[in-house]
Write a protein that holds these residues in place. Structure first.
Motif, PDB file in Angstrom:
ATOM      1  N   GLY A 151       0.851  -1.204   0.000  1.00 56.98           N
ATOM      2  CA  GLY A 151       0.000   0.000   0.000  1.00 56.98           C
ATOM      3  C   GLY A 151       0.874   1.236   0.000  1.00 56.98           C
ATOM      4  N   GLY A 152       0.622   2.140   0.928  1.00 63.08           N
ATOM      5  CA  GLY A 152       1.385   3.378   0.988  1.00 63.08           C
ATOM      6  C   GLY A 152       2.858   3.167   1.291  1.00 63.08           C
ATOM      7  N   SER A 153       3.191   2.005   1.834  1.00 64.51           N
ATOM      8  CA  SER A 153       4.596   1.721   2.130  1.00 64.51           C
ATOM      9  C   SER A 153       5.280   1.028   0.955  1.00 64.51           C
ATOM     10  CB  SER A 153       4.684   0.854   3.396  1.00 64.51           C
ATOM     11  OG  SER A 153       4.087   1.530   4.474  1.00 64.51           O
ATOM     12  N   ASP A 154       4.606   1.047  -0.178  1.00 62.12           N
ATOM     13  CA  ASP A 154       5.159   0.398  -1.381  1.00 62.12           C
ATOM     14  C   ASP A 154       4.899   1.220  -2.646  1.00 62.12           C
ATOM     15  OD1 ASP A 154       5.907  -2.039  -3.133  1.00 62.12           O
ATOM     16  OD2 ASP A 154       3.834  -1.697  -3.698  1.00 62.12           O
ATOM     17  N   ALA A 202       9.181  -1.660   5.712  1.00 64.43           N
ATOM     18  CA  ALA A 202       8.451  -0.390   5.775  1.00 64.43           C
ATOM     19  C   ALA A 202       6.999  -0.643   6.137  1.00 64.43           C
ATOM     20  CB  ALA A 202       8.542   0.312   4.420  1.00 64.43           C
ATOM     21  N   SER A 203       6.622  -0.226   7.317  1.00 61.98           N
ATOM     22  CA  SER A 203       5.227  -0.392   7.720  1.00 61.98           C
ATOM     23  C   SER A 203       4.896   0.637   8.788  1.00 61.98           C
ATOM     24  CB  SER A 203       4.987  -1.803   8.272  1.00 61.98           C
ATOM     25  OG  SER A 203       3.658  -1.905   8.746  1.00 61.98           O
ATOM     26  N   LYS A 204       3.989   1.529   8.459  1.00 67.07           N
ATOM     27  CA  LYS A 204       3.627   2.564   9.442  1.00 67.07           C
ATOM     28  C   LYS A 204       3.118   1.898  10.719  1.00 67.07           C
ATOM     29  CE  LYS A 204       0.594   6.404  10.271  1.00 67.07           C
ATOM     30  NZ  LYS A 204      -0.602   7.132   9.885  1.00 67.07           N
ATOM     31  N   SER A 205       2.248   0.926  10.578  1.00 63.84           N
ATOM     32  CA  SER A 205       1.630   0.294  11.756  1.00 63.84           C
ATOM     33  C   SER A 205       2.478  -0.841  12.329  1.00 63.84           C
ATOM     34  CB  SER A 205       0.272  -0.282  11.362  1.00 63.84           C
ATOM     35  OG  SER A 205       0.461  -1.256  10.341  1.00 63.84           O
ATOM     36  N   PHE A 206       3.364  -1.346  11.573  1.00 65.98           N
ATOM     37  CA  PHE A 206       4.144  -2.542  11.876  1.00 65.98           C
ATOM     38  C   PHE A 206       3.239  -3.682  12.349  1.00 65.98           C
ATOM     39  CE2 PHE A 206       8.019  -4.865  12.493  1.00 65.98           C
ATOM     40  CZ  PHE A 206       8.856  -4.227  11.588  1.00 65.98           C
ATOM     41  N   SER A 207       2.090  -3.770  11.685  1.00 67.56           N
ATOM     42  CA  SER A 207       1.194  -4.880  12.022  1.00 67.56           C
ATOM     43  C   SER A 207       0.532  -5.431  10.766  1.00 67.56           C
ATOM     44  CB  SER A 207       0.130  -4.420  13.020  1.00 67.56           C
ATOM     45  OG  SER A 207      -0.644  -3.406  12.424  1.00 67.56           O
ATOM     46  N   THR A 208       1.062  -5.052   9.605  1.00 68.16           N
ATOM     47  CA  THR A 208       0.443  -5.489   8.353  1.00 68.16           C
ATOM     48  C   THR A 208       0.910  -6.904   8.009  1.00 68.16           C
ATOM     49  OG1 THR A 208       0.359  -3.200   7.654  1.00 68.16           O
ATOM     50  CG2 THR A 208       0.145  -4.836   5.913  1.00 68.16           C
ATOM     51  N   LEU A 209      -0.065  -7.777   7.845  1.00 69.12           N
ATOM     52  CA  LEU A 209       0.215  -9.206   7.641  1.00 69.12           C
ATOM     53  C   LEU A 209       1.255  -9.449   6.545  1.00 69.12           C
ATOM     54  CD1 LEU A 209      -0.853 -12.263   8.096  1.00 69.12           C
ATOM     55  CD2 LEU A 209      -2.115 -11.836   5.981  1.00 69.12           C
ATOM     56  N   MET A 350      -8.557   6.487  -4.567  1.00 66.77           N
ATOM     57  CA  MET A 350      -9.678   5.601  -4.211  1.00 66.77           C
ATOM     58  C   MET A 350      -9.688   5.247  -2.722  1.00 66.77           C
ATOM     59  SD  MET A 350      -9.420   3.472  -7.749  1.00 66.77           S
ATOM     60  CE  MET A 350     -10.717   2.279  -7.594  1.00 66.77           C
ATOM     61  N   GLU A 351      -8.507   5.128  -2.118  1.00 64.80           N
ATOM     62  CA  GLU A 351      -8.500   4.861  -0.672  1.00 64.80           C
ATOM     63  C   GLU A 351      -8.872   6.142   0.088  1.00 64.80           C
ATOM     64  OE1 GLU A 351      -4.855   3.698   1.668  1.00 64.80           O
ATOM     65  OE2 GLU A 351      -5.907   1.799   1.903  1.00 64.80           O
ATOM     66  N   SER A 352      -8.557   7.282  -0.511  1.00 62.81           N
ATOM     67  CA  SER A 352      -8.866   8.550   0.165  1.00 62.81           C
ATOM     68  C   SER A 352     -10.336   8.923   0.028  1.00 62.81           C
ATOM     69  CB  SER A 352      -8.013   9.686  -0.412  1.00 62.81           C
ATOM     70  OG  SER A 352      -6.646   9.446  -0.185  1.00 62.81           O
TER      71      SER A 352
HETATM   72  O1  F6P Z   1      -4.629  -1.869   4.075  1.00 61.72           O
HETATM   73  C1  F6P Z   1      -4.546  -0.515   3.831  1.00 61.72           C
HETATM   74  C2  F6P Z   1      -3.376   0.105   4.494  1.00 61.72           C
HETATM   75  O2  F6P Z   1      -3.652   0.365   5.816  1.00 61.72           O
HETATM   76  C3  F6P Z   1      -2.956   1.358   3.761  1.00 61.72           C
HETATM   77  O3  F6P Z   1      -3.674   2.463   4.144  1.00 61.72           O
HETATM   78  C4  F6P Z   1      -1.507   1.417   4.062  1.00 61.72           C
HETATM   79  O4  F6P Z   1      -0.830   2.251   3.174  1.00 61.72           O
HETATM   80  C5  F6P Z   1      -1.124  -0.034   3.923  1.00 61.72           C
HETATM   81  O5  F6P Z   1      -2.232  -0.728   4.457  1.00 61.72           O
HETATM   82  C6  F6P Z   1       0.130  -0.442   4.612  1.00 61.72           C
HETATM   83  O6  F6P Z   1       0.094  -0.144   5.977  1.00 61.72           O
HETATM   84  P1  F6P Z   1       1.402  -0.146   6.861  1.00 61.72           P
HETATM   85  O7  F6P Z   1       2.329   0.877   6.328  1.00 61.72           O
HETATM   86  O8  F6P Z   1       0.917   0.174   8.247  1.00 61.72           O
HETATM   87  O9  F6P Z   1       1.994  -1.519   6.784  1.00 61.72           O
END
Ligand code: F6P
Length: 549
Positions: A151-154, A202-209, A350-352
């Motif tokens: 997503g935004g981290s890619d 790269a993960s803002k949340s560091f919880s993306t599967l 589209m996500e926005s």
């Molecule tokens: O699934 C959508 C999303 O939350 C996007 O908004 C975000 O860019 C992407 O996943 C990756 O999130 P993260 O950077 O926290 O791993």
């Protein structure tokens, strides 16, 4: 149920509708014939970009009404609120301060100072890697940098890295891994040497599967290939707003680059999330990209509404979506290196703006975010342009072209540019049946042949497009272009009274994804699931029953 209509927001909806009606019988070609200055009048230049929107169904009356709507939406005030850090992301109660990531001049606010400090740290890392001072576990120089993110981290870093290929310094090869599909990381690691590879998680949340699983796979690949546990720090760097989670995952605290809650993922390429870009093009070019965006921010904040590129982009899309009945928009960069721009803009727009309730949670009864699609020109001309020219749904198009190329195959660049211009011209002028018939006649076709074939050759024309021109695709002009799209999204969000900065719509799928994965793993498929879902899960379980997890 309470619904929010456009009439609740604007007092000139009926006037705009009557103008839309007028444009049903008024053609763009007529408009050009009546006004020889049309191209100059409907054109805006700023930050190295020129936006020619004259091939859209607008005139001074329409523009006056659209600008009236912008004022009624309090757009100038909304921009001020965005830039000064008000909590414009109301459902997550935080600001959307991506503009602080590309401040011009000295850092002033605390956010800008934090950004400057992180950029310095990033610069130091890149210098160390590029100079060969940073060593892999066998003492080798790093040759390949792999960004693991989604997503935004890619999408942003991937798109910009590709777009700025002519600026690659050649110190490191930069790769991207996003998908949970193990095929992606498997294909790539087969080509890499673990001793000379650096992973950026790269993960803002560091919880993306997807990101965490790919990072675990990368770590296993390193360990399986001779890297000791205590040498992993030489091969893993993280970028996250959850520094503690990255450290807990096993990334050395010194190698974690911060991101902040006030940056949305899809607006973050200007931060340390842009590290792959900086690895590819060097820090000074990365800073020029940021400066280009900063210049567009300044234009957005200060130019009058009618001379403001992002505002005009937003108003035109508002006009197309809510009055002219279009629900998709095509983005066609006539530049091979910009081939990933449509994919990047899909997330951005589209996500926005793919939302169905107002900022206050009331259902809207008007169209919001539209579908973004496209590809690089001229490739699309040999594919979906058929529908653009002769299909039943008009699609507003953004053409993006550069006057100069980075290569010196001049005649090919001439053809590229000529095709871009010719497409917008052909879409607008079209070709009627009489012209096609006359042409066939001059080529010796019989009247019978003409009657059978000429209707198929009709190009209805009057198809709208906007052309963005830049002298050359540079870091600065690309930065300005991306920032213009970001602000277009904000303009539209403001006009539609929706929050452009949250993304609740992606959560349900993520949650059910874990439930389905759990059902597969435990072979316990809930009997209250619909029978289609149950069948699909059972088929997978059956097909994989002899595979160890
Ligand atoms: O699934 C959508 C999303 O939350 C996007 O908004 C975000 O860019 C992407 O996943 C990756 O999130 P993260 O950077 O926290 O791993």
């Amino acid at each position: 149920m309470q619904k929010h209509t456009l009439n609740t927001l604007y007092d000139n909806v009926e006037t705009l509708k009557s103008h839309a009606q007028k444009w049903q019988s008024h053609t763009l070609s007529d408009a050009f014939a009546q006004d020889r200055n049309r191209a100059a009048r409907y054109c805006i230049s700023a930050a190295g970009l020129e936006m020619d929107y004259s091939k859209n169904p607008v005139d001074d009356d329409v523009l006056e009404q659209l600008l009236h709507a912008a004022k009624q939406a309090d757009l100038p005030k909304a921009i001020t609120r965005l830039l000064r850090g008000d909590h414009v992301n109301n459902t997550e109660d935080r600001p959307a301060l991506h503009c602080a990531l590309r401040f011009l001049g000295e850092p002033k606010t605390q956010e800008q100072k934090d950004v400057a400090q992180t950029l310095e740290k990033m610069s130091a890392l890149i210098t160390k890697v590029h100079s060969g001072d940073w060593k892999g576990f066998k003492g080798d120089t790093i040759k390949d940098v792999v960004n693991i993110g989604i997503g935004g981290s890619d999408l942003g870093p991937r798109m910009v890295t590709k777009a700025l290929t002519p600026y690659h310094t050649g110190h490191t090869n930069v790769h991207f891994i996003a998908n949970i599909d193990g095929a992606e990381i498997d294909d790539l690691t087969k080509k890499l040497n673990p001793a000379t590879t650096l992973f950026l998680v790269a993960s803002k949340s560091f919880s993306t599967l997807e990101t965490l699983e790919n990072a675990l796979t990368a770590r296993k690949w390193m360990l399986d290939n001779g890297c000791a546990q205590n040498q992993l720090a030489q091969h893993f760097v993280a970028i996250s707003s959850k520094v503690d989670k990255a450290v807990e995952f096993g990334i050395d605290a010194d190698n974690v680059f911060p991101l902040w809650d006030w940056v949305g993922g899809r607006y973050s390429l200007w931060s340390a999330i842009g590290m792959p870009i900086a690895f590819a093009i060097g820090m000074s070019n990365f800073n020029q990209l940021r400066e280009g965006a900063g210049t567009m921010d300044e234009h957005f904040a200060t130019a009058p509404l009618e001379k403001n590129i992002p505002i005009m982009m937003g108003l035109l899309m508002f006009w197309h979506s809510n009055f002219l009945g279009t629900d998709t928009q095509a983005v066609l960069p006539y530049a091979h290196h910009m081939q990933l721009l449509p994919a990047y803009l899909q997330q951005l727009e589209m996500e926005s703006n793919g939302k169905s309730v107002t900022r206050d949670g009331i259902k809207v009864d008007y169209q919001t975010g539209s579908i973004v699609w496209g590809t690089e020109g001229t490739n699309g001309q040999h594919s979906f342009h058929q529908l653009l020219h002769q299909g039943t749904t008009p699609v507003p198009i953004d053409f993006i072209a550069t006057l100069k190329a980075h290569h010196n195959i001049d005649h090919q660049h001439r053809y590229l540019f000529a095709n871009c211009v010719a497409q917008s011209q052909a879409l607008m002028t079209g070709r009627d049946e009489a012209t096609s018939a006359a042409e066939m006649r001059s080529e010796g076709a019989s009247e019978e042949q003409i009657a059978a074939i000429a209707p198929h050759k009709v190009h209805p024309g009057n198809r709208p497009s906007t052309t963005f021109l830049m002298e050359k695709l540079t870091p600065a002009t690309l930065g300005a272009l991306i920032a213009a799209y970001e602000h277009k999204v904000f303009t539209l969000g403001t006009l539609w009274n929706i929050n452009s900065f949250d993304q609740w719509g992606v959560e349900l799928g993520k949650l059910l994804g874990t439930h389905v994965a759990n059902a597969i793993e435990t072979t316990d498929v809930p009997s209250d699931w619909d029978c289609s879902t149950q069948n699909l899960v059972k088929k997978f379980t059956e097909a994989n029953k002899n595979i160890d997890s």
